[in-house]
Design a protein around this motif. Structure first.
Motif, mmCIF file in Angstrom:
data_model
loop_
_atom_site.group_PDB
_atom_site.id
_atom_site.type_symbol
_atom_site.label_atom_id
_atom_site.label_comp_id
_atom_site.label_asym_id
_atom_site.label_seq_id
_atom_site.Cartn_x
_atom_site.Cartn_y
_atom_site.Cartn_z
ATOM 1 N N ASN A 56 21.565 1.393 5.326
ATOM 2 C CA ASN A 56 22.401 0.195 5.267
ATOM 3 C C ASN A 56 22.307 -0.476 3.900
ATOM 4 N N GLN A 57 21.091 -0.529 3.366
ATOM 5 C CA GLN A 57 20.889 -1.117 2.051
ATOM 6 C C GLN A 57 21.752 -0.414 1.006
ATOM 7 N N ALA A 58 21.823 0.911 1.090
ATOM 8 C CA ALA A 58 22.610 1.670 0.122
ATOM 9 C C ALA A 58 24.082 1.296 0.198
ATOM 10 N N ASN A 95 4.735 18.232 -0.728
ATOM 11 C CA ASN A 95 4.142 18.278 -2.062
ATOM 12 C C ASN A 95 5.159 18.102 -3.192
ATOM 13 N N LYS A 96 6.445 18.146 -2.877
ATOM 14 C CA LYS A 96 7.456 18.302 -3.930
ATOM 15 C C LYS A 96 8.229 17.026 -4.220
ATOM 16 N N TYR A 97 8.218 16.627 -5.480
ATOM 17 C CA TYR A 97 9.122 15.586 -5.948
ATOM 18 C C TYR A 97 10.470 16.217 -6.270
ATOM 19 N N ALA A 98 11.535 15.553 -5.842
ATOM 20 C CA ALA A 98 12.871 16.096 -6.089
ATOM 21 C C ALA A 98 13.853 14.965 -6.362
ATOM 22 N N GLU A 99 13.491 14.093 -7.303
ATOM 23 C CA GLU A 99 14.386 12.990 -7.636
ATOM 24 C C GLU A 99 15.721 13.526 -8.128
ATOM 25 N N GLY A 100 16.776 12.898 -7.652
ATOM 26 C CA GLY A 100 18.110 13.358 -7.980
ATOM 27 C C GLY A 100 18.755 14.003 -6.768
ATOM 28 N N TYR A 101 19.698 14.883 -7.013
ATOM 29 C CA TYR A 101 20.440 15.538 -5.936
ATOM 30 C C TYR A 101 20.529 17.034 -6.223
ATOM 31 N N PRO A 102 20.845 17.845 -5.203
ATOM 32 C CA PRO A 102 20.889 19.296 -5.404
ATOM 33 C C PRO A 102 21.722 19.681 -6.625
ATOM 34 N N GLY A 103 21.115 20.500 -7.473
ATOM 35 C CA GLY A 103 21.776 20.934 -8.685
ATOM 36 C C GLY A 103 21.656 19.964 -9.839
ATOM 37 N N SER A 104 21.088 18.788 -9.593
ATOM 38 C CA SER A 104 20.949 17.785 -10.651
ATOM 39 C C SER A 104 19.669 16.987 -10.421
ATOM 40 N N VAL A 143 27.703 5.429 -3.390
ATOM 41 C CA VAL A 143 26.670 5.500 -2.357
ATOM 42 C C VAL A 143 25.464 6.277 -2.863
ATOM 43 N N ASP A 144 25.706 7.417 -3.477
ATOM 44 C CA ASP A 144 24.587 8.221 -3.976
ATOM 45 C C ASP A 144 23.770 7.448 -5.005
ATOM 46 N N ALA A 145 24.445 6.732 -5.896
ATOM 47 C CA ALA A 145 23.727 5.951 -6.903
ATOM 48 C C ALA A 145 22.964 4.796 -6.271
#
Length: 415
Positions: free
Chosen positions: A100-102, A51-60, A248-250
């Motif tokens: 791989n795409q990332a 149920n949860k959207y969590a766009e971004g990364y932990p703490g951000s 990579v994260d971006a």
């Protein structure tokens, strides 16, 4: 797993889910990319985190209410770091292909050069096939396995790298049954100032358990699937040195996907914890041992195996010598009718269509999860050969199918 709530709302889907459970219980899952997760992983993947959207990364994050999503993702990351010894891990990719795409998006520009293994020789679509985005965005050249030995032609790889001058070399494969020499490929990449991406989608669990050498700390980037030999939640993973972490994260978010599938991340976290237990190493060793038994059994019956055998979880048989009039697709269909589920597969020097190839590929990860030992796997190899050798016999298919059901009942998936 009686799906009572689904049945109240949608009996048709409930019937399909029940049918799929029965199918898995009564057939042997020998597609090399398939496995069976624990009930704990199933629960995590079917949890309220869907149920949860969590766009971004932990703490951000870009949304409020993500404190528990952060906790789960941090657990998955820390456990992955412990399993594979990586400096940086991203557990958000929805699949190995998106992992791989990332990597590509993080270091390449459209038109840059990729050197990878040719698909018929064991490579993967996401390594540069023209039907995939990689073949459409990048300039792709491919290396091959040695036609005689079936092993990667490292000398040919080096020669091709020198003439093609790639920006990235991709190693790691979807139908290669031997140990990969990561250092040899890294040396080829260093010689032409290229990045090295090691895709361990099939062997994530074998690498984590130490039964296959690890490319972590050798290659610049390591990607993988999290639902094959590692038996965690379905999805992908990227591992790299800290210097590549931000890029990579971006490239994962927002570059390639939006909100992460947090229920899948929870499944990854739970599966990774299971893989950190001492018994997982025994499981991984048994996967490899069982594959060796399967290979030997098929070889004793005269089937030609690509590279002559296996070092990992999969066996790739080339039917052209022993059964020249039989295609891999025909063998796949007959075996499926006998409750043995594997796949027709292309082989080096393929002369048939990839939709009806010359080989069959079988894996032992799922059998090993069910508790099959060497004797049981040897019998499975005998059953496979009986069908392959007489695909038109309804009696053989019926007899083998009945025996498979007995073996499945002796090794149930879920109590």
């Amino acid at each position: 797993m009686d799906h009572e709530h689904v049945r109240e709302v949608d009996p048709a889907v409930a019937d399909a889910l029940a049918g799929e459970r029965d199918r898995q219980e009564q057939t042997l899952a020998m597609i090399a990319s398939e496995n069976h997760v624990s009930e704990a992983v199933l629960e995590a993947q079917g949890s309220v985190l869907t149920n949860k959207y969590a766009e971004g990364y932990p703490g951000s994050r870009y949304y409020a209410g993500c404190e528990y999503a952060d906790e789960v993702e941090e657990l998955a990351i820390e456990r992955a770091k412990e399993l594979w010894g990586a400096e940086h891990v991203n557990v958000q990719p929805h699949s190995g292909t998106q992992a791989n795409q990332a990597v590509y998006y993080s270091v390449l520009e459209p038109g840059d050069k990729i050197l990878s293994l040719e698909l018929n020789h064991g490579g993967h679509l996401s390594h540069g096939h023209p039907a995939n985005f990689t073949g459409q965005l990048y300039d792709v050249e491919q290396y091959e396995v040695d036609p005689e030995s079936g092993y990667i032609d490292y000398e040919g790889l080096r020669d091709t790298a020198e003439s093609f001058d790639p920006d990235i070399i991709v190693s790691g494969y979807s139908a290669y049954p031997r140990t990969v020499d990561w250092e040899e490929i890294q040396a080829a990449a260093d010689a032409v100032d290229a990045y090295h991406l090691a895709d361990i989608a099939h062997i994530t669990g074998l690498v984590a358990a130490g039964v296959h050498p690890s490319p972590v700390g050798v290659a610049d980037f390591v990607t993988g699937s999290t639902h094959k030999t590692i038996r965690a939640g379905r999805g992908g993973i990227v591992m790299c040195d800290a210097e590549f972490a931000d890029d990579v994260d971006a490239a994962v978010f927002p570059g390639g996907q939006g909100g992460p599938l947090m229920h899948n991340v929870a499944g990854k976290a739970v599966g990774f914890k299971e893989a950190l237990q001492p018994e997982f190493e025994e499981y991984a060793r048994n996967v490899v041992d069982n594959a060796e038994v399967l290979a030997e059994t098929l070889r004793e019956h005269g089937l030609s195996l690509v590279s002559g055998g296996t070092d990992n979880h999969l066996v790739l048989a080339d039917l052209r010598d022993s059964h020249p009039d039989l295609s891999g697709g025909e063998a796949e269909d007959a075996l499926a009718a006998a409750n043995i589920v594997l796949n027709g597969n292309t082989v080096p020097g393929e002369t048939r269509s990839p939709f009806d190839p010359s080989g069959i590929r079988a894996g032992t990860a799922g059998l090993t999860t069910r508790g099959f030992d060497a004797d049981a796997v040897e019998e499975v190899g005998e059953l496979i050969y009986r069908v392959v050798d007489d695909v038109d016999s309804d009696d053989v298919i019926y007899e083998v199918g009945e025996r498979v059901v007995e073996l499945c009942e002796a090794h149930p998936l879920y109590e």
